[in-house]
Structures are given as structure tokens and as C-alpha cells.
Design a protein around this motif. Structure first.
Motif, PDB file in Angstrom:
ATOM      1  N   UNK A   1     -30.957  28.343  32.580  1.00 20.53           N
ATOM      2  CA  UNK A   1     -30.020  29.191  33.332  1.00 20.53           C
ATOM      3  C   UNK A   1     -30.460  29.296  34.799  1.00 20.53           C
ATOM      4  N   UNK A   2     -31.756  29.422  35.035  1.00 23.27           N
ATOM      5  CA  UNK A   2     -32.268  29.443  36.403  1.00 23.27           C
ATOM      6  C   UNK A   2     -31.862  28.185  37.156  1.00 23.27           C
TER       7      UNK A   2
ATOM      8  N   UNK B   1     -29.378  26.245  36.557  1.00 20.94           N
ATOM      9  CA  UNK B   1     -27.929  26.264  36.799  1.00 20.94           C
ATOM     10  C   UNK B   1     -27.588  27.189  37.969  1.00 20.94           C
ATOM     11  N   UNK B   2     -28.228  28.351  38.009  1.00 20.92           N
ATOM     12  CA  UNK B   2     -27.989  29.285  39.122  1.00 20.92           C
ATOM     13  C   UNK B   2     -28.330  28.609  40.442  1.00 20.92           C
TER      14      UNK B   2
ATOM     15  N   UNK C   1     -34.411  28.565  27.569  1.00 22.83           N
ATOM     16  CA  UNK C   1     -33.074  29.064  27.911  1.00 22.83           C
ATOM     17  C   UNK C   1     -33.079  29.664  29.330  1.00 22.83           C
ATOM     18  N   UNK C   2     -34.085  30.508  29.588  1.00 22.06           N
ATOM     19  CA  UNK C   2     -34.201  31.102  30.914  1.00 22.06           C
ATOM     20  C   UNK C   2     -34.283  30.032  31.996  1.00 22.06           C
TER      21      UNK C   2
END
Lengths: 90, 90, 90
Positions: free
Chosen positions: A8-9, A11-12, A4-5
Motif C-alpha cells: 500500500x505504501x 501504491x501511495x 500488505x503495508x
């Protein structure tokens, strides 16, 4: 390790890559001149001197204490500092 | 299509909009002068020439190869390049 | 209040702090000269005048309407504007 992390990373990272160039288009170098009588002219705090112009046709100048133009020729009636700063747009 | 992705994207956008202006306040244009004897003066790599100043009161100059000030008048004893770069603050 | 939101916000903050300096390394101040015959020289739209250089050794100049160099001495054969802009790298 943490899927998950990582997702999200990623995507950022992706979003940042498109957001930054778009935002930087609104960030410009803004310059203006400040003139004074005599052989000294100062830029306001938060700005940088990129050049100086002198009366009497004089092209010999130096910058003192980072913000002050000093024209060196014999008789100088006016001095102008070219002051620049970054302006972040909205 | 993907509600979670959209929510995160929106959050990235919002946070970016406040993080960037704050970070840019620490990004400044930094300029300084490099002087040399003779009619040439060079800025270090990674910087840009914004102006030149010449000895003998001379105001005629040009920039060679992007980084070198060249003063054009007859007898020039010194040349100064005004060198600038962006400095990203912490 | 919203632990997930807070966790993601924190992650955005952290990633932004490393992404921005890296991206800013590719953002540079880019300057070049535009020369014209006579006492006027203009920078293209979207750029800023950081300095002017004048023929006949003249060091007295001013900037008109933000983008135009004007050399003030009696007989000026050429004028050059130093034009700068931020360039966001890839």
C-alpha cells in the motif's frame, strides 16, 4: 516485515507522484497592484510584496513591516505595491 | 482487473484531493530585501529575484546570473534585491 | 465503521505528510526578464509580472492586463518585465 503495508505504501508513493504534478499545474502565482496616494501602499494580509512602483519616476523604495511599500524620493504623489499570493486551483 | 487495487487507488485520490489544498494553505511565498552598498546586490542561493530597488531614485536595473541586481544609473549609492522563495508550512 | 478503510486512510495521511514536503523542495519560483524597446514589455502566458524596470532611470510603471509592463516617464527607450512562474521539479 508487513507485505500488505509495504504494498500500500508503494501504491501511495506511485499515485502521489502523478497526482502532485497534475495538481500543481493548477497552483499559480497570482499578483496584482495596490495603489495609494502618497508615499505608502500596503498589500492585504496573506499576500507578499514583490516590488514597488513610485510616482515622479522614482525607483528608490523599501518594504516596511513585510507588507508596505515606501517610496523614498522627495515628492511622491502615488505609490503602488505589487502583491502576490499562491492560488491553489480546483 | 484488480478490485482491491482500484479501491485503494480511488481512496488515495479522494484523500489527496482534500489533503493537498489543506497543505498548500501552509505553503506561502516569502520575500525579503537584501541591501548592499554600490550598484550590485545578491539574493542568497535557493531564492529568486523578483525586483530590484536602486539608490538615487533610479528605476533602471537588470538581473545578472539569476540572483544579482544591477542598478544602471550613473551614481548609485545602494542597491536592494527583493528575494523570494516558497516556504512549506508545518 | 470500516476498520480497513480507516487504517488505509491513516496510512495515506502519514505518507502524504512526508511525501509533500519532499516534493515541494523541488517546486521553485522561477523568474526571468523580458525586455523590449519602447515603453511596453510582456510576459509570456502562464507567467506573472512581479516587477517592471524602465529605461531612462524611470521607476514609475504599472501593469496592464495582468501581463504587460508599462513605463510611464516621458521618453522611455526600453522596458523590462520580470516574469515568474512555479516550476514543479522532478
Amino acid at each position: 516485515l508487513c507485505p500488505m503495508d509495504e504494498a500500500i505504501s508503494k501504491k501511495i508513493n506511485q499515485d502521489f507522484s502523478s497526482l502532485l504534478p497534475a495538481a500543481m499545474k493548477n497552483t499559480v502565482l497570482h499578483c496584482w497592484s495596490v495603489s495609494s496616494r502618497g508615499r505608502l501602499a500596503s498589500c492585504p494580509e496573506g499576500t507578499t510584496v514583490t516590488s514597488c512602483s513610485c510616482g515622479s519616476g522614482c525607483g528608490s523604495w523599501d518594504v516596511r513591516e513585510d507588507t508596505m511599500c515606501h517610496c523614498q524620493c522627495g515628492s511622491i504623489d502615488w505609490t503602488a505595491a505589487r502583491c502576490c499570493t499562491l492560488r491553489v486551483g480546483s
